[in-house]
Design an enzyme around this catalytic site. Structure first.
Site, mmCIF file in Angstrom:
data_model
loop_
_atom_site.group_PDB
_atom_site.id
_atom_site.type_symbol
_atom_site.label_atom_id
_atom_site.label_comp_id
_atom_site.label_asym_id
_atom_site.label_seq_id
_atom_site.Cartn_x
_atom_site.Cartn_y
_atom_site.Cartn_z
ATOM 1 N N ASP A 1 -4.768 -7.189 3.472
ATOM 2 C CA ASP A 1 -5.999 -6.674 2.439
ATOM 3 C C ASP A 1 -5.809 -5.217 2.271
ATOM 4 O O ASP A 1 -5.502 -4.640 3.130
ATOM 5 C CB ASP A 1 -7.063 -6.964 4.007
ATOM 6 N N ASP B 1 -9.559 -3.464 1.759
ATOM 7 C CA ASP B 1 -10.570 -2.793 2.731
ATOM 8 C C ASP B 1 -10.482 -3.073 4.281
ATOM 9 O O ASP B 1 -10.635 -3.955 4.924
ATOM 10 C CB ASP B 1 -12.153 -2.875 1.899
HETATM 11 MG MG LIG Z 1 -11.400 -6.253 4.503
#
Ligand SMILES: [Mg+2]
Length: 178
Positions: A10, A12
């Site tokens: 991922d 963020d």
């Molecule tokens: Mg995230």
């Protein structure tokens, strides 16, 4: 040749330090330094006095482009790319204006990641890999492979995924699993 295991990583809250960025933007705009502890265990962005402020930041041009890199992330991804196929998977469609910013951000900080290995999507339940590293339980809950929940303030009280507090801990978990 043995095929490499795949890791979906991922952006963020994992490659990028979103919590610190929210705190910094809040301080710049409202002049209030919200302590990190205030955010613990609260839904992302909801620990700030002005409700909806964090979500507004996420729709503001420049927010995603200026995110700080999570400490240790560049070194860890560089190392992991020797033994795994790394895919950057971001549910960027929630914030459509973030797409070019996220792309530029990756080109700046992770220029060694090919465009073929970048997946900007909506729902991550479509993602198939051996591991998923993400800060949001909603993404990890539907994943068929091994999950690693990267520590973020909002997931502080979640216990049903193995937690990594740092990129060093991610590396240790992956090592112990192989
Ligand atoms: Mg995230």
């Amino acid at each position: 040749m043995k095929s490499l295991k795949r890791i979906a990583v991922d952006m963020d809250g994992v490659l990028a330090d979103t919590d610190s960025h929210f705190i910094a933007w809040y301080y710049n705009i409202y002049g209030i330094k919200v302590p990190y502890e205030e955010l613990l265990g609260k839904p992302e962005g909801e620990g700030f006095p002005e409700k909806g402020a964090a979500r507004k930041f996420a729709f503001t041009p420049g927010f995603f482009r200026t995110l700080p890199v999570m400490p240790g992330a560049i070194e860890a991804i560089t190392e992991l790319m020797k033994d795994y196929e790394i895919y950057i998977v971001s549910a960027a469609m929630e914030f459509p204006q973030s797409l070019p910013e996220k792309h530029e951000w990756l080109q700046q900080h992770f220029p060694f990641i090919s465009w073929r290995n970048i997946v900007f999507c909506g729902d991550k339940s479509l993602i198939n890999a051996d591991y998923m590293i993400d800060d949001h339980p909603k993404n990890l809950d539907n994943f068929k492979g091994t999950t690693i929940m990267f520590h973020a303030a909002h997931n502080a009280n979640i216990t049903h995924h193995q937690r990594a507090n740092t990129w060093n801990e991610v590396m240790a978990l992956l090592k112990s699993d192989n």
